[in-house]
Write a protein that holds these residues in place. Structure first.
Motif, PDB file in Angstrom:
ATOM      1  N   LYS A  34     -19.844  16.549  14.746  1.00 23.28           N
ATOM      2  CA  LYS A  34     -19.232  16.700  16.074  1.00 23.28           C
ATOM      3  C   LYS A  34     -19.406  15.423  16.893  1.00 23.28           C
ATOM      4  CE  LYS A  34     -17.171  19.367  19.011  1.00 23.28           C
ATOM      5  NZ  LYS A  34     -15.777  19.744  18.748  1.00 23.28           N
ATOM      6  N   GLN A  35     -20.575  14.779  16.786  1.00 27.11           N
ATOM      7  CA  GLN A  35     -20.826  13.539  17.521  1.00 27.11           C
ATOM      8  C   GLN A  35     -19.841  12.445  17.098  1.00 27.11           C
ATOM      9  OE1 GLN A  35     -23.186  12.998  20.028  1.00 27.11           O
ATOM     10  NE2 GLN A  35     -21.994  11.125  20.288  1.00 27.11           N
ATOM     11  N   VAL A  36     -19.615  12.324  15.800  1.00 29.69           N
ATOM     12  CA  VAL A  36     -18.661  11.317  15.311  1.00 29.69           C
ATOM     13  C   VAL A  36     -17.256  11.663  15.787  1.00 29.69           C
ATOM     14  CG1 VAL A  36     -17.616  10.307  13.240  1.00 29.69           C
ATOM     15  CG2 VAL A  36     -20.087  10.694  13.327  1.00 29.69           C
ATOM     16  N   GLU A  48     -14.133  11.931   5.440  1.00 28.72           N
ATOM     17  CA  GLU A  48     -14.926  11.354   6.522  1.00 28.72           C
ATOM     18  C   GLU A  48     -16.209  12.156   6.752  1.00 28.72           C
ATOM     19  OE1 GLU A  48     -11.410   9.407   9.283  1.00 28.72           O
ATOM     20  OE2 GLU A  48     -11.598  11.584   9.213  1.00 28.72           O
ATOM     21  N   ILE A  49     -16.138  13.462   6.569  1.00 31.66           N
ATOM     22  CA  ILE A  49     -17.330  14.306   6.694  1.00 31.66           C
ATOM     23  C   ILE A  49     -18.313  13.964   5.570  1.00 31.66           C
ATOM     24  CG2 ILE A  49     -18.195  16.684   6.534  1.00 31.66           C
ATOM     25  CD1 ILE A  49     -15.611  17.531   8.015  1.00 31.66           C
ATOM     26  N   ILE A  50     -17.801  13.710   4.379  1.00 29.83           N
ATOM     27  CA  ILE A  50     -18.658  13.321   3.257  1.00 29.83           C
ATOM     28  C   ILE A  50     -19.402  12.030   3.583  1.00 29.83           C
ATOM     29  CG2 ILE A  50     -18.605  12.434   0.878  1.00 29.83           C
ATOM     30  CD1 ILE A  50     -16.479  14.605   0.305  1.00 29.83           C
ATOM     31  N   VAL A  51     -18.725  11.093   4.253  1.00 22.94           N
ATOM     32  CA  VAL A  51     -19.378   9.841   4.649  1.00 22.94           C
ATOM     33  C   VAL A  51     -20.533  10.136   5.611  1.00 22.94           C
ATOM     34  CG1 VAL A  51     -19.061   7.670   5.909  1.00 22.94           C
ATOM     35  CG2 VAL A  51     -17.344   8.420   4.256  1.00 22.94           C
ATOM     36  N   VAL A  52     -20.312  11.031   6.572  1.00 22.50           N
ATOM     37  CA  VAL A  52     -21.361  11.396   7.534  1.00 22.50           C
ATOM     38  C   VAL A  52     -22.533  12.051   6.813  1.00 22.50           C
ATOM     39  CG1 VAL A  52     -21.921  12.866   9.523  1.00 22.50           C
ATOM     40  CG2 VAL A  52     -19.757  11.620   9.472  1.00 22.50           C
ATOM     41  N   LEU A  53     -22.240  12.995   5.924  1.00 19.61           N
ATOM     42  CA  LEU A  53     -23.309  13.687   5.196  1.00 19.61           C
ATOM     43  C   LEU A  53     -24.062  12.740   4.273  1.00 19.61           C
ATOM     44  CD1 LEU A  53     -21.564  17.092   4.330  1.00 19.61           C
ATOM     45  CD2 LEU A  53     -23.174  16.602   6.177  1.00 19.61           C
ATOM     46  N   VAL A 129     -17.025   5.953  -5.442  1.00 18.20           N
ATOM     47  CA  VAL A 129     -18.255   6.732  -5.681  1.00 18.20           C
ATOM     48  C   VAL A 129     -18.890   7.256  -4.396  1.00 18.20           C
ATOM     49  CG1 VAL A 129     -18.757   5.515  -7.824  1.00 18.20           C
ATOM     50  CG2 VAL A 129     -19.785   4.716  -5.717  1.00 18.20           C
ATOM     51  N   GLN A 130     -18.232   7.077  -3.251  1.00 11.47           N
ATOM     52  CA  GLN A 130     -18.788   7.515  -1.968  1.00 11.47           C
ATOM     53  C   GLN A 130     -19.167   8.989  -2.014  1.00 11.47           C
ATOM     54  OE1 GLN A 130     -19.153   5.507   0.932  1.00 11.47           O
ATOM     55  NE2 GLN A 130     -20.386   7.217   1.581  1.00 11.47           N
ATOM     56  N   GLY A 131     -20.411   9.285  -1.698  1.00 18.40           N
ATOM     57  CA  GLY A 131     -20.884  10.665  -1.677  1.00 18.40           C
ATOM     58  C   GLY A 131     -21.282  11.193  -3.038  1.00 18.40           C
ATOM     59  N   ARG A 132     -20.956  10.452  -4.097  1.00 14.00           N
ATOM     60  CA  ARG A 132     -21.258  10.935  -5.441  1.00 14.00           C
ATOM     61  C   ARG A 132     -22.344  10.113  -6.112  1.00 14.00           C
ATOM     62  NH1 ARG A 132     -15.498  10.782  -7.942  1.00 14.00           N
ATOM     63  NH2 ARG A 132     -16.808  10.482  -9.740  1.00 14.00           N
ATOM     64  N   ALA A 133     -22.795   9.046  -5.436  1.00 15.26           N
ATOM     65  CA  ALA A 133     -23.858   8.205  -5.982  1.00 15.26           C
ATOM     66  C   ALA A 133     -24.544   7.468  -4.843  1.00 15.26           C
ATOM     67  CB  ALA A 133     -23.289   7.213  -6.994  1.00 15.26           C
ATOM     68  N   ASP A 134     -25.817   7.173  -5.029  1.00 18.27           N
ATOM     69  CA  ASP A 134     -26.580   6.395  -4.063  1.00 18.27           C
ATOM     70  C   ASP A 134     -26.126   4.940  -4.183  1.00 18.27           C
ATOM     71  OD1 ASP A 134     -28.412   5.289  -2.363  1.00 18.27           O
ATOM     72  OD2 ASP A 134     -30.161   5.687  -3.631  1.00 18.27           O
ATOM     73  N   MET A 135     -25.597   4.396  -3.097  1.00 19.30           N
ATOM     74  CA  MET A 135     -25.030   3.043  -3.150  1.00 19.30           C
ATOM     75  C   MET A 135     -26.091   1.984  -3.450  1.00 19.30           C
ATOM     76  SD  MET A 135     -21.841   3.445  -3.040  1.00 19.30           S
ATOM     77  CE  MET A 135     -21.244   1.777  -2.898  1.00 19.30           C
ATOM     78  N   ALA A 136     -27.348   2.255  -3.122  1.00 14.24           N
ATOM     79  CA  ALA A 136     -28.416   1.305  -3.463  1.00 14.24           C
ATOM     80  C   ALA A 136     -28.571   1.216  -4.981  1.00 14.24           C
ATOM     81  CB  ALA A 136     -29.728   1.732  -2.819  1.00 14.24           C
ATOM     82  N   GLU A 137     -28.496   2.363  -5.643  1.00 19.15           N
ATOM     83  CA  GLU A 137     -28.584   2.383  -7.108  1.00 19.15           C
ATOM     84  C   GLU A 137     -27.350   1.717  -7.724  1.00 19.15           C
ATOM     85  OE1 GLU A 137     -31.256   3.315  -8.883  1.00 19.15           O
ATOM     86  OE2 GLU A 137     -32.198   3.606  -6.932  1.00 19.15           O
TER      87      GLU A 137
END
Length: 147
Positions: A34-36, A48-53, A129-137
């Motif tokens: 809601k804030q976004v 976009e919700i997946i990006v927030v989560l 891969v957004q939301g499906r993998a840790d971007m650091a990894e």
């Protein structure tokens, strides 16, 4: 059913079950969304919700590491419980083999040949891969394949 509807239903179920930990986490996720939406003056799509989560999960993982380093396992456990709840609303996580395959494909498509091309590769990977993998990894794997 949209992701926001799934979150609202999960909130109702948690209320009925009197599951305070789950209810708090779902409410926190809805509040962040809601804030976004208020900040950007628009209704967010599922992507976009997946990006927030995903951002929320990353923040909690960082907190877990800091709490463990500080010798506060009880706080780390609380954060880990929130991660579990948030991941229920994210897409299925990719395995290491799947990540390696996607990284190799993107490197081949982009023509990347050295570490100087890492930014371009990461930008292309983010959408896949957004939301499906840790971007650091994912970044570590890209470095290994480019280096």
């Amino acid at each position: 059913m949209t992701l926001i509807e799934q979150l609202k239903d999960a909130m109702k179920v948690a209320m009925r079950a009197k599951d305070k930990a789950r209810l708090g986490t779902v409410r926190m996720a809805l509040a962040a969304i809601k804030q976004v939406e208020v900040d950007e003056a628009k209704t967010l799509s599922d992507e976009e919700i997946i990006v927030v989560l995903t951002k929320m999960v990353k923040q909690r993982r960082d907190s877990i590491k800091q709490y463990e380093d500080a010798g506060r396992p009880e706080l780390a456990e609380a954060e880990a419980a929130e991660v579990v709840v948030l991941q229920e609303f994210l897409p299925q996580q990719l395995s290491d083999d799947e990540i390696n395959t996607v990284v190799a494909e993107v490197i081949a498509e982009s023509g990347a040949s050295s570490m100087r091309d890492m930014g371009k590769v990461m930008g292309l990977l983010q959408g896949k891969v957004q939301g499906r993998a840790d971007m650091a990894e994912v970044g570590k794997i890209v470095k290994a394949q480019l280096g």
